[in-house]
Write a protein that holds these residues in place. Structure first.
Motif, PDB file in Angstrom:
ATOM      1  N   PRO A   1      -0.618  21.465  11.094  1.00 40.76           N
ATOM      2  CA  PRO A   1      -1.185  20.801  12.268  1.00 40.76           C
ATOM      3  C   PRO A   1      -2.672  20.526  12.047  1.00 40.76           C
ATOM      4  CG  PRO A   1       0.231  22.618  12.924  1.00 40.76           C
ATOM      5  CD  PRO A   1       0.088  22.710  11.423  1.00 40.76           C
ATOM      6  N   GLY A   2      -3.103  19.310  12.317  1.00 41.44           N
ATOM      7  CA  GLY A   2      -4.479  18.922  12.053  1.00 41.44           C
ATOM      8  C   GLY A   2      -4.703  18.454  10.633  1.00 41.44           C
ATOM      9  N   GLY A   3      -3.654  18.439   9.826  1.00 41.08           N
ATOM     10  CA  GLY A   3      -3.766  18.022   8.436  1.00 41.08           C
ATOM     11  C   GLY A   3      -4.003  16.529   8.300  1.00 41.08           C
ATOM     12  N   THR A   4      -4.377  16.126   7.100  1.00 38.91           N
ATOM     13  CA  THR A   4      -4.810  14.758   6.830  1.00 38.91           C
ATOM     14  C   THR A   4      -3.928  14.079   5.794  1.00 38.91           C
ATOM     15  OG1 THR A   4      -7.115  15.345   7.302  1.00 38.91           O
ATOM     16  CG2 THR A   4      -6.745  13.349   6.021  1.00 38.91           C
ATOM     17  N   LEU A   5      -3.618  12.823   6.051  1.00 40.18           N
ATOM     18  CA  LEU A   5      -2.938  11.965   5.078  1.00 40.18           C
ATOM     19  C   LEU A   5      -3.877  10.812   4.749  1.00 40.18           C
ATOM     20  CD1 LEU A   5      -0.407  10.974   3.480  1.00 40.18           C
ATOM     21  CD2 LEU A   5       0.232   9.708   5.554  1.00 40.18           C
ATOM     22  N   VAL A   6      -4.139  10.621   3.466  1.00 44.04           N
ATOM     23  CA  VAL A   6      -4.963   9.504   3.014  1.00 44.04           C
ATOM     24  C   VAL A   6      -4.064   8.538   2.250  1.00 44.04           C
ATOM     25  CG1 VAL A   6      -6.890   8.792   1.552  1.00 44.04           C
ATOM     26  CG2 VAL A   6      -7.055  10.894   2.915  1.00 44.04           C
ATOM     27  N   VAL A   7      -4.081   7.288   2.674  1.00 40.68           N
ATOM     28  CA  VAL A   7      -3.243   6.254   2.064  1.00 40.68           C
ATOM     29  C   VAL A   7      -4.128   5.108   1.599  1.00 40.68           C
ATOM     30  CG1 VAL A   7      -1.346   4.637   2.392  1.00 40.68           C
ATOM     31  CG2 VAL A   7      -1.312   6.833   3.588  1.00 40.68           C
ATOM     32  N   VAL A   8      -4.015   4.779   0.326  1.00 44.44           N
ATOM     33  CA  VAL A   8      -4.689   3.603  -0.238  1.00 44.44           C
ATOM     34  C   VAL A   8      -3.609   2.745  -0.876  1.00 44.44           C
ATOM     35  CG1 VAL A   8      -6.375   2.753  -1.913  1.00 44.44           C
ATOM     36  CG2 VAL A   8      -6.784   4.929  -0.732  1.00 44.44           C
ATOM     37  N   ASP A   9      -3.630   1.446  -0.576  1.00 41.58           N
ATOM     38  CA  ASP A   9      -2.632   0.577  -1.206  1.00 41.58           C
ATOM     39  C   ASP A   9      -3.116  -0.865  -1.220  1.00 41.58           C
ATOM     40  OD1 ASP A   9      -0.286  -0.074  -2.519  1.00 41.58           O
ATOM     41  OD2 ASP A   9       1.038   0.814  -1.016  1.00 41.58           O
ATOM     42  N   HIS A  10      -2.470  -1.654  -2.076  1.00 42.95           N
ATOM     43  CA  HIS A  10      -2.768  -3.073  -2.214  1.00 42.95           C
ATOM     44  C   HIS A  10      -2.305  -3.805  -0.952  1.00 42.95           C
ATOM     45  CE1 HIS A  10      -2.983  -2.135  -6.560  1.00 42.95           C
ATOM     46  NE2 HIS A  10      -1.820  -1.526  -6.399  1.00 42.95           N
ATOM     47  N   ARG A  11      -3.166  -4.618  -0.385  1.00 43.63           N
ATOM     48  CA  ARG A  11      -2.788  -5.387   0.803  1.00 43.63           C
ATOM     49  C   ARG A  11      -1.902  -6.568   0.434  1.00 43.63           C
ATOM     50  NH1 ARG A  11      -5.347  -4.577   5.724  1.00 43.63           N
ATOM     51  NH2 ARG A  11      -7.320  -3.417   5.653  1.00 43.63           N
ATOM     52  N   ALA A  12      -0.865  -6.756   1.230  1.00 45.71           N
ATOM     53  CA  ALA A  12      -0.050  -7.968   1.144  1.00 45.71           C
ATOM     54  C   ALA A  12      -0.583  -8.979   2.149  1.00 45.71           C
ATOM     55  CB  ALA A  12       1.401  -7.639   1.453  1.00 45.71           C
ATOM     56  N   VAL A  13      -0.100 -10.203   2.060  1.00 47.60           N
ATOM     57  CA  VAL A  13      -0.445 -11.179   3.091  1.00 47.60           C
ATOM     58  C   VAL A  13       0.111 -10.682   4.422  1.00 47.60           C
ATOM     59  CG1 VAL A  13      -0.521 -13.137   1.498  1.00 47.60           C
ATOM     60  CG2 VAL A  13       1.641 -12.514   2.607  1.00 47.60           C
ATOM     61  N   GLU A  14      -0.528 -11.078   5.493  1.00 41.72           N
ATOM     62  CA  GLU A  14      -0.082 -10.645   6.813  1.00 41.72           C
ATOM     63  C   GLU A  14       1.379 -11.056   7.034  1.00 41.72           C
ATOM     64  OE1 GLU A  14      -1.396 -11.149  11.517  1.00 41.72           O
ATOM     65  OE2 GLU A  14      -2.669 -11.917   9.892  1.00 41.72           O
ATOM     66  N   GLY A  15       2.185 -10.106   7.453  1.00 43.07           N
ATOM     67  CA  GLY A  15       3.593 -10.379   7.685  1.00 43.07           C
ATOM     68  C   GLY A  15       4.432 -10.393   6.430  1.00 43.07           C
ATOM     69  N   GLY A  16       3.877  -9.890   5.321  1.00 42.20           N
ATOM     70  CA  GLY A  16       4.604  -9.907   4.052  1.00 42.20           C
ATOM     71  C   GLY A  16       5.872  -9.077   4.057  1.00 42.20           C
ATOM     72  N   GLY A  17       5.903  -8.053   4.908  1.00 45.99           N
ATOM     73  CA  GLY A  17       7.103  -7.236   5.070  1.00 45.99           C
ATOM     74  C   GLY A  17       7.550  -6.529   3.807  1.00 45.99           C
ATOM     75  N   VAL A  18       8.791  -6.110   3.826  1.00 49.85           N
ATOM     76  CA  VAL A  18       9.370  -5.388   2.695  1.00 49.85           C
ATOM     77  C   VAL A  18       9.403  -6.263   1.444  1.00 49.85           C
ATOM     78  CG1 VAL A  18      11.486  -4.307   1.848  1.00 49.85           C
ATOM     79  CG2 VAL A  18      10.725  -3.876   4.193  1.00 49.85           C
ATOM     80  N   GLU A  19       9.538  -7.546   1.621  1.00 46.44           N
ATOM     81  CA  GLU A  19       9.619  -8.454   0.476  1.00 46.44           C
ATOM     82  C   GLU A  19       8.378  -8.352  -0.399  1.00 46.44           C
ATOM     83  OE1 GLU A  19      10.157 -13.236  -0.540  1.00 46.44           O
ATOM     84  OE2 GLU A  19      10.164 -12.527   1.544  1.00 46.44           O
ATOM     85  N   ALA A  20       7.208  -8.190   0.209  1.00 47.10           N
ATOM     86  CA  ALA A  20       5.965  -8.111  -0.558  1.00 47.10           C
ATOM     87  C   ALA A  20       5.962  -6.906  -1.491  1.00 47.10           C
ATOM     88  CB  ALA A  20       4.763  -8.050   0.385  1.00 47.10           C
ATOM     89  N   ALA A  21       6.529  -5.792  -1.028  1.00 49.42           N
ATOM     90  CA  ALA A  21       6.590  -4.599  -1.880  1.00 49.42           C
ATOM     91  C   ALA A  21       7.439  -4.856  -3.117  1.00 49.42           C
ATOM     92  CB  ALA A  21       7.157  -3.424  -1.085  1.00 49.42           C
ATOM     93  N   ASN A  22       8.451  -5.661  -2.966  1.00 49.76           N
ATOM     94  CA  ASN A  22       9.404  -5.882  -4.054  1.00 49.76           C
ATOM     95  C   ASN A  22       9.022  -7.032  -4.979  1.00 49.76           C
ATOM     96  OD1 ASN A  22      12.061  -4.145  -3.680  1.00 49.76           O
ATOM     97  ND2 ASN A  22      11.275  -4.622  -1.636  1.00 49.76           N
TER      98      ASN A  22
END
Length: 264
Positions: free
Chosen positions: A184-205
């Motif tokens: 509880p109170g722990g931290t998650l740090v996420v860094v990732d490449h941005r896709a175009v807005e609305g890229g959805g799951v397709e952008a990951a693939n």
């Protein structure tokens, strides 16, 4: 072999200097700056990593993540170990780093197993026993963390959870796991490449990028609260359409960086 022993000895001395059994974890209200992480950046085991430091800004990332001495940290999807080596010194002798390499990644590219072994080796004693860095392998959504974590960091790999190579529901399972694995109170740090807005799951693939709204909805949907967003890796000139491995953009993609909290 002699060189490895010398490096390991130097690292163990350095880790001992980073903390003692009586050293408290720094206050969560402490001010964090890149300067305080220079010992981690200058770790002798990172010699081969330094060519990437200009773009990856390791000290600034550790400051944004607010890594403290004595913390228990998970490096989720560790890849080649760039972040593992930074965290090893940042958490000090009293801290722990669990460096997780998914079995699916190793099956796809066996070198990932060798890179994991190489990343943790400098932080072992003369008998090969881990001092403060512990390797973990398992299914991508089931790392098997042996204890609750203060912080989890995942860099440029969150989009992999949405690859269609994985069974349906993998992303949902993994996101819930990340939440449940933190104190509880722990931290998650996420860094990732941005896709175009609305890229959805397709952008990951197709281009190995993450639709930021899809990611944020998934993370806040399980209970995470977005505490801070950094422009550390913002590169507005990136059109976000090229595959991140394309030579024209590799290493210079526009990326989001988030620090999220699990409520107390």
């Amino acid at each position: 072999m002699m060189r490895n022993a010398i490096i390991a000895g130097a690292l163990l001395i350095g880790l001992a200097a980073c903390g003692s059994e009586t050293e408290p974890v720094e206050s969560e209200n402490a001010s964090y700056s890149a300067r305080q992480y220079m010992q981690a950046v200058n770790d002798i085991a990172r010699i081969d990593d330094r060519e990437f430091d200009e773009t990856r800004q390791p000290a600034e990332l550790l400051a944004f993540a607010q890594i403290d001495k004595g913390e228990v940290v998970g490096d989720y999807i560790m890849g080649g170990g760039y972040l593992t080596r930074l965290l090893a010194t940042a958490v000090g002798a009293n801290g722990k780093v669990y460096a997780f390499q998914p079995e699916e990644f190793i099956a796809f590219r066996p070198e990932y197993a060798e890179e994991q072994d190489a990343a943790v080796a400098p932080y072992a004693d003369n008998d090969g026993n881990p001092v403060n860095v512990f390797p973990l392998r398992g299914p991508i959504a089931q790392p098997g963390w042996p204890e609750p974590l203060d912080t989890i960091i995942t860099v440029m790999n969150f989009h992999d959870l949405y690859l269609t190579d994985f069974p349906e529901g993998t992303a949902d399972e993994a996101v819930q796991m990340l939440y449940d694995s933190l104190k509880p109170g722990g931290t998650l740090v996420v860094v990732d490449h941005r896709a175009v807005e609305g890229g959805g799951v397709e952008a990951a693939n197709t281009v190995h990028r993450m639709d930021s709204q899809l990611a944020l909805d998934a993370l806040t949907g399980v209970g995470f609260e977005l505490e801070e967003e950094s422009d550390l890796y913002a590169r507005p000139d990136d059109p976000r359409t090229a595959n991140v491995f394309d030579d024209s953009i590799r290493g210079m993609t526009d990326q989001f960086a988030w620090r999220l909290k699990k409520p107390e």
